[in-house]
Design a protein around this motif. Structure first.
Motif, PDB file in Angstrom:
ATOM      1  N   ASN A 157       0.869  -1.137   0.127  1.00  0.00           N
ATOM      2  CA  ASN A 157      -0.123   0.016   0.067  1.00  0.00           C
ATOM      3  C   ASN A 157       0.891   1.281   0.116  1.00  0.00           C
ATOM      4  OD1 ASN A 157      -2.681   1.283   0.230  1.00  0.00           O
ATOM      5  ND2 ASN A 157      -1.981   1.902   2.187  1.00  0.00           N
ATOM      6  N   ALA A 158       1.922   1.229   0.730  1.00  0.00           N
ATOM      7  CA  ALA A 158       2.866   2.623   0.829  1.00  0.00           C
ATOM      8  C   ALA A 158       3.443   2.562  -0.553  1.00  0.00           C
ATOM      9  CB  ALA A 158       3.925   2.256   2.014  1.00  0.00           C
ATOM     10  N   LEU A 159       3.845   1.547  -1.032  1.00  0.00           N
ATOM     11  CA  LEU A 159       4.687   1.916  -2.631  1.00  0.00           C
ATOM     12  C   LEU A 159       3.663   2.108  -3.458  1.00  0.00           C
ATOM     13  CD1 LEU A 159       6.585  -1.572  -2.454  1.00  0.00           C
ATOM     14  CD2 LEU A 159       7.613   0.874  -2.522  1.00  0.00           C
ATOM     15  N   HIS A 160       2.489   1.678  -3.425  1.00  0.00           N
ATOM     16  CA  HIS A 160       1.342   2.296  -4.466  1.00  0.00           C
ATOM     17  C   HIS A 160       1.095   3.586  -4.058  1.00  0.00           C
ATOM     18  CE1 HIS A 160      -2.890   2.853  -5.649  1.00  0.00           C
ATOM     19  NE2 HIS A 160      -2.529   2.194  -6.634  1.00  0.00           N
ATOM     20  N   GLN A 161       0.887   3.918  -2.949  1.00  0.00           N
ATOM     21  CA  GLN A 161       0.555   5.503  -2.906  1.00  0.00           C
ATOM     22  C   GLN A 161       1.725   6.508  -3.130  1.00  0.00           C
ATOM     23  OE1 GLN A 161      -0.562   6.222   1.346  1.00  0.00           O
ATOM     24  NE2 GLN A 161      -2.366   4.630   1.382  1.00  0.00           N
ATOM     25  N   LEU A 162       2.906   5.888  -3.012  1.00  0.00           N
ATOM     26  CA  LEU A 162       4.133   6.495  -3.303  1.00  0.00           C
ATOM     27  C   LEU A 162       4.201   6.965  -4.717  1.00  0.00           C
ATOM     28  CD1 LEU A 162       6.671   8.278  -2.807  1.00  0.00           C
ATOM     29  CD2 LEU A 162       8.025   5.845  -2.884  1.00  0.00           C
ATOM     30  N   ALA A 163       3.942   5.800  -5.410  1.00  0.00           N
ATOM     31  CA  ALA A 163       4.088   5.616  -6.767  1.00  0.00           C
ATOM     32  C   ALA A 163       2.907   6.600  -7.688  1.00  0.00           C
ATOM     33  CB  ALA A 163       3.679   4.303  -7.438  1.00  0.00           C
ATOM     34  N   VAL A 164       1.605   6.638  -6.854  1.00  0.00           N
ATOM     35  CA  VAL A 164       0.676   7.536  -7.344  1.00  0.00           C
ATOM     36  C   VAL A 164       1.061   9.037  -7.113  1.00  0.00           C
ATOM     37  CG1 VAL A 164      -1.605   8.461  -6.943  1.00  0.00           C
ATOM     38  CG2 VAL A 164      -1.116   5.984  -6.879  1.00  0.00           C
ATOM     39  N   LYS A 165       1.513   9.427  -6.042  1.00  0.00           N
ATOM     40  CA  LYS A 165       2.212  10.641  -5.908  1.00  0.00           C
ATOM     41  C   LYS A 165       3.309  11.030  -6.831  1.00  0.00           C
ATOM     42  CE  LYS A 165       1.462  10.615  -0.829  1.00  0.00           C
ATOM     43  NZ  LYS A 165       2.158  10.699   0.600  1.00  0.00           N
ATOM     44  N   MET A 166       3.946  10.183  -7.397  1.00  0.00           N
ATOM     45  CA  MET A 166       5.215  10.465  -8.402  1.00  0.00           C
ATOM     46  C   MET A 166       4.277  10.386  -9.713  1.00  0.00           C
ATOM     47  SD  MET A 166       8.060   8.112  -6.822  1.00  0.00           S
ATOM     48  CE  MET A 166       9.299   8.710  -7.745  1.00  0.00           C
ATOM     49  N   ASN A 167       2.981  10.575 -10.073  1.00  0.00           N
ATOM     50  CA  ASN A 167       2.389  10.697 -11.150  1.00  0.00           C
ATOM     51  C   ASN A 167       2.628   9.129 -12.328  1.00  0.00           C
ATOM     52  OD1 ASN A 167       0.680  11.742 -13.046  1.00  0.00           O
ATOM     53  ND2 ASN A 167       2.408  12.636 -14.477  1.00  0.00           N
ATOM     54  N   ILE A 168       2.528   7.980 -11.334  1.00  0.00           N
ATOM     55  CA  ILE A 168       2.522   6.674 -12.147  1.00  0.00           C
ATOM     56  C   ILE A 168       1.294   6.346 -12.063  1.00  0.00           C
ATOM     57  CG2 ILE A 168       3.420   4.393 -11.870  1.00  0.00           C
ATOM     58  CD1 ILE A 168       5.981   5.634 -10.530  1.00  0.00           C
ATOM     59  N   ARG A 169       0.989   5.937 -13.296  1.00  0.00           N
ATOM     60  CA  ARG A 169      -0.635   5.411 -13.487  1.00  0.00           C
ATOM     61  C   ARG A 169      -0.711   3.989 -13.340  1.00  0.00           C
ATOM     62  NH1 ARG A 169      -2.029   8.109 -18.823  1.00  0.00           N
ATOM     63  NH2 ARG A 169      -0.314   7.115 -19.582  1.00  0.00           N
TER      64      ARG A 169
END
Length: 351
Positions: A157-169
């Motif tokens: 979950n933490a990795l997913h949230q970080l990726a979303v913040k980095m504009n990864i779709r």
């Protein structure tokens, strides 16, 4: 391709290398269905008997390179995420040993690991803790103060949230059936819906890679786990290994999380079926009642299985396959620790 640990870390490191590129993670299921979401939450890099076995099979240099990748991966997790966010605890790791020859080789192991951990003593013998922890039918106990545990679901979950913040779709529930490479790019054909075009692709599908990458040296390997009811007065705290890591257990508060026993039936466990089986579960329960909690049979409240990827050796496959395709595969049951290093290496290859 793949939204497990390896796919997420790869996407994050690619964003750092390519800040202006469009990066999309494609996952065939609603949530990742591989080992990332179904493991036992060990933050470990290798027990003494596993390391000695790897050195015998792979040679000292390759085995230590693999250890270093795992160790650096665990450091990356701790550097990026607060311990409380992912329930990371450096609770110490241990191995239960029956063969005194493994204990005799601890000095040479410590010498080898000095360049990795920076400590003159990584492994130390702690036989006096065996009765303190309540174990039976084991002769020796070795401690590693650098290992611990985490909550794999919270890390995902933490990795997913970080990726979303980095504009990864993200495209979940999107299964790729076929991939074609053309001079202008890569075309992905989906099980449902329209296809996708990509400039480059990274396969992070681990054990589920055989259909798209049939020539890879990897086979699926099922890892089965059980969880007990709360055990009053549970005496131990930490992560534990036995028989080269084929058995592994830890306390989850006052419950016992126990997995492994794949070495009792290798052939039946080379499968993509994520189900538990009676022979393996019986082997785990026998170990529970004879070694961990001698004479006790606590009720089992949960059972599950995750699918790992193994091969002729344990080194991950981190390669460029064609002009436009790359892969990060075969984590050999150590995806928690290896995925950060694998993602970083693939980003460097693509640069």
């Amino acid at each position: 391709m793949g939204a497990g640990f390896t796919g997420l870390w790869t996407a994050i490191y690619l964003r750092q290398k390519f800040p202006s590129k469009q990066i999309t993670v494609v996952e065939r299921d609603v949530t990742p269905a591989g080992a990332s979401a179904r493991n036992a939450g060990f933050a470990c890099f290798g027990s003494p008997t596993e390391i000695l076995s790897d050195v015998a099979a792979m040679g000292k240099e390759k085995a230590l390179q693999l250890l270093n990748m795992r160790f650096e991966g665990l450091r990356a997790i701790q550097k990026i995420f607060a311990n409380g966010l992912i329930d990371f605890s450096v609770c110490k790791g241990y191995e239960l040993l029956d063969d005194p020859r493994s204990v005799e080789r601890l000095p040479i192991l410590n010498e080898w690991l000095y360049e990795i951990t920076g400590a003159p003593v990584t492994f130390c013998q702690q036989d006096e803790l065996i009765p303190v922890f309540g174990f039976a039918n084991t002769a020796h106990l070795v401690e590693n103060r650098f290992e611990g545990c985490l909550h794999p679901g919270k890390l995902l979950n933490a990795l997913h949230q970080l990726a979303v913040k980095m504009n990864i779709r993200f495209l979940f529930a999107t299964e790729v059936r076929m991939v074609e490479e053309h001079p202008q790019g890569i075309k992905l054909f989906m099980a449902k819906g329209p296809g996708l075009l990509a400039e480059r692709i990274v396969y992070c599908t681990n054990a589920f890679s055989s259909r798209l990458l049939p020539r890879m040296d990897l086979v699926p390997a099922r890892g089965q786990v059980l969880l007990t009811e709360p055990v009053p007065g549970l005496k131990f705290n930490g992560t534990f290994h036995y028989q080269e890591g084929y058995y592994y257990f830890r306390n989850l508060d006052n419950r016992i999380l126990l997995g492994g026993a794949r070495n009792t039936s290798f052939q039946t466990e080379y499968t993509l079926e994520p189900f538990t089986t009676l022979p393996i579960q019986e082997a785990l329960e026998a170990f529970l009642s004879t070694v961990i909690l001698p004479g006790q049979r606590p009720q089992i409240t949960h059972r599950w299985a995750g699918i790992m990827a193994m091969g002729k050796e344990k080194t991950p496959i981190l390669e460029q396959l064609t002009d436009r395709s790359f892969c990060a595969l075969r984590m050999s049951g150590m995806g928690v620790a290896l995925a950060p290093a694998a993602g970083k290496k693939i980003a460097e290859l693509m640069t």
